[in-house]
Motif scaffolding. Structure first.
Motif, PDB file in Angstrom:
ATOM      1  N   PHE A 275       0.865  -1.179   0.000  1.00 42.34           N
ATOM      2  CA  PHE A 275       0.000   0.000   0.000  1.00 42.34           C
ATOM      3  C   PHE A 275       0.904   1.232   0.000  1.00 42.34           C
ATOM      4  N   VAL A 276       0.516   2.234  -0.765  1.00 37.85           N
ATOM      5  CA  VAL A 276       1.243   3.496  -0.801  1.00 37.85           C
ATOM      6  C   VAL A 276       0.252   4.618  -0.542  1.00 37.85           C
ATOM      7  N   HIS A 277       0.640   5.548   0.328  1.00 34.76           N
ATOM      8  CA  HIS A 277      -0.212   6.664   0.736  1.00 34.76           C
ATOM      9  C   HIS A 277       0.497   7.955   0.324  1.00 34.76           C
ATOM     10  N   LEU A 278      -0.096   8.709  -0.574  1.00 40.20           N
ATOM     11  CA  LEU A 278       0.556   9.868  -1.166  1.00 40.20           C
ATOM     12  C   LEU A 278      -0.338  11.101  -1.064  1.00 40.20           C
ATOM     13  N   VAL A 279       0.265  12.218  -0.670  1.00 33.15           N
ATOM     14  CA  VAL A 279      -0.476  13.476  -0.528  1.00 33.15           C
ATOM     15  C   VAL A 279       0.382  14.618  -1.059  1.00 33.15           C
ATOM     16  N   HIS A 280      -0.196  15.469  -1.904  1.00 35.72           N
ATOM     17  CA  HIS A 280       0.491  16.675  -2.339  1.00 35.72           C
ATOM     18  C   HIS A 280       0.337  17.781  -1.289  1.00 35.72           C
TER      19      HIS A 280
END
Length: 515
Positions: A275-280
């Motif tokens: 799982f990868v959690h990405l936020v700008h």
């Protein structure tokens, strides 16, 4: 080489989005308006030679691409493809000779044999090292290109004339005969700074001063043109020579484009093998439990913050392999349906069964390569269905832990959009919503990597002014999962136990490592 932003005519050109994932290849053919025309996939094996090691044969990737495109050609003429975008796992690293022929198996992103090299880098006291590492969460990971390149050097693989490249670089080379690195990969995994490039002082300090000799010389932004499909590649793949190939990046990160997560505060949750959690974010955010802040890896003037879990979809794969080895692959869907139906009948918390999801180590927030898995609370009353549900719950606990870490920063998470194969599992999605207490959106097209790669090609061909415009225009909403209050309250207790297990078992796990 061209970049997006030219011709704005919305003709119905066909573009190919190619996504090399951990377990296999996915190819989607889309119109530049985002309509899916055709999709196909092929799996390829991962080999685990020793504990903590994971390898693939690069030739399997190319074979898979050839087979999928041959299948596509039976449905529509591949001459209709006007642009190609590619994304891939990172850091999946291999050594090649001058002709691009692999000289080693590919060390998968999850491979941990560079633990010692990462530790050496992280213990350096030179100011330049501290400054560069500040933009990767204060450390490098044993997964990343820099640590693996140092491992390969120290073990005698970096001979004259050889290169050390990533999966994406090799695929792009096979297509275009050009060695070009992606700014996405370089910023996030190679300690590259946008506008500054690589720091010779940093690489000298970490005993890798010769990095320029074996890495691609040029680093270009996502969406820029790498080159065109060569005559040789066209013959092998059944494509037309001269099709433009546009630079992609890390599969999960390009998936942000596929789900439309381009505004600050929207979390892209990629549910695959990991799982990868990405936020700008608009400004850099520094937190030792998160990776980054990465400067402009995907979009200009946007910082990226990252969290991740190493073992998620791979746990369900392991479960099927160990409990159902006698079932033919084509019949496993029936087994899966049975597992989901039985697991859904079990109350939240799997009747006192709690699993730790760190089977290949913990990426966020503990950054512990020595972590392994655990299953606590087993009784003779528990069944395989309890264990299966505990796997789904463990990954949800891990995601909640990561979201809690994000909440410690000044980056508000306003929406969560999930993508990837895991979103096809409605029980898993509901458990994630119940454990986190958050609304989770999914997409009509679950494979955001191939969709994001197609968006790159649409932008590169000039059909959209910016990548963000393209992503917002082409993302399509799917289902929405809302937390159930009673289930969320029940999971609060088990989540506390999950956190306590890390404190209690991490020291023991390190003692159990087999070398």
């Amino acid at each position: 080489m061209s970049k997006g932003g030219g011709n704005m005519t919305m003709k119905q050109a066909i573009v190919a989005g190619i996504d090399f994932g951990t377990q296999g290849l996915k190819v989607g053919l889309f119109t530049v308006a985002g309509k899916l025309v055709w999709k196909g996939e092929r799996s390829y094996p991962t080999v685990y030679p020793h504990a903590g090691q994971a390898e693939q044969n690069p030739q399997h990737w190319w074979k898979a691409l050839r087979e999928v495109l041959a299948e596509a050609a039976s449905v529509l003429p591949l001459s209709q493809i006007e642009g190609i975008g590619v994304c891939a796992t990172s850091s999946t690293v291999l050594v090649v000779d001058e002709a691009g022929t692999p000289q080693t198996p590919a060390l998968m992103w999850m491979d941990k044999r560079a633990v010692a090299q990462a530790q050496t880098i992280n213990e350096k006291e030179e100011p330049i090292v501290k400054d560069i590492l500040r933009y990767s969460g204060g450390k490098v990971s044993e997964e990343w290109m820099v640590a693996k390149a140092l491992y390969l050097k120290e073990n005698g693989y970096l001979l004259p004339g050889r290169k050390v490249v990533e999966q994406l670089d090799w695929i792009n080379f096979k297509l275009t005969n050009r060695w070009v690195a992606s700014q996405c990969n370089a910023v996030c995994k190679w300690n590259y700074r946008d506008g500054e490039g690589f720091s010779p002082a940093f690489f000298k300090a970490i005993d890798l001063p010769e990095y320029r000799e074996f890495w691609p010389e040029e680093v270009i932004p996502v969406g820029s043109q790498v080159g065109v499909v060569t005559e040789g590649a066209a013959v092998e793949l059944g494509l037309s020579a001269g099709i433009p190939v546009f630079q992609g990046g890390i599969d999960a990160h390009i998936g942000m484009l596929g789900v439309g997560a381009v505004d600050s505060g929207i979390m892209s949750l990629v549910m695959g093998t990991s799982f990868v959690h990405l936020v700008h974010a608009e400004e850099p955010v520094f937190h030792e439990g998160l990776w980054g802040p990465y400067e402009n890896p995907i979009l200009p003037d946007k910082w990226l913050i990252e969290g991740g879990q190493l073992s998620c979809g791979s746990l369900t794969t392991w479960f099927l392999q160990q409990f159902y080895p006698h079932v033919p692959a084509e019949q496993l869907y029936r087994v899966y349906d049975e597992l989901l139906a039985e697991a859904a009948r079990i109350a939240p918390g799997s009747e006192g069964l709690v699993m730790m999801d760190s089977w290949q180590g913990n990426r966020t927030p503990y950054r512990n390569p020595h972590a392994t898995g655990s299953l606590v609370g087993l009784t003779l009353a528990h069944t395989r269905y309890h264990i299966f549900r505990a796997i789904l719950e463990a990954t949800a606990y891990g995601t909640r832990n990561i979201i809690s870490t994000f909440e410690e920063t000044d980056v508000p998470i306003t929406r969560i959009i999930a993508c990837g194969g895991g979103t096809k599992n409605a029980l898993w999605m509901q458990i994630l919503s119940d454990v986190t207490g958050l609304v989770i959106e999914t997409l009509e097209e679950t494979e955001a990597g191939s969709k994001g790669a197609a968006i790159l090609a649409s932008y590169g061909l000039g059909h959209y002014l910016t990548l963000a415009d393209a992503a917002k225009a082409l993302a399509e909403k799917g289902h929405v999962y809302t937390p159930q209050p009673d289930a969320h309250r029940a999971y609060d207790r088990y989540f506390t136990t999950y956190l306590d297990l890390h404190k209690a078992l991490f020291p023991i796990m390190k003692e159990l490592i087999v070398t």
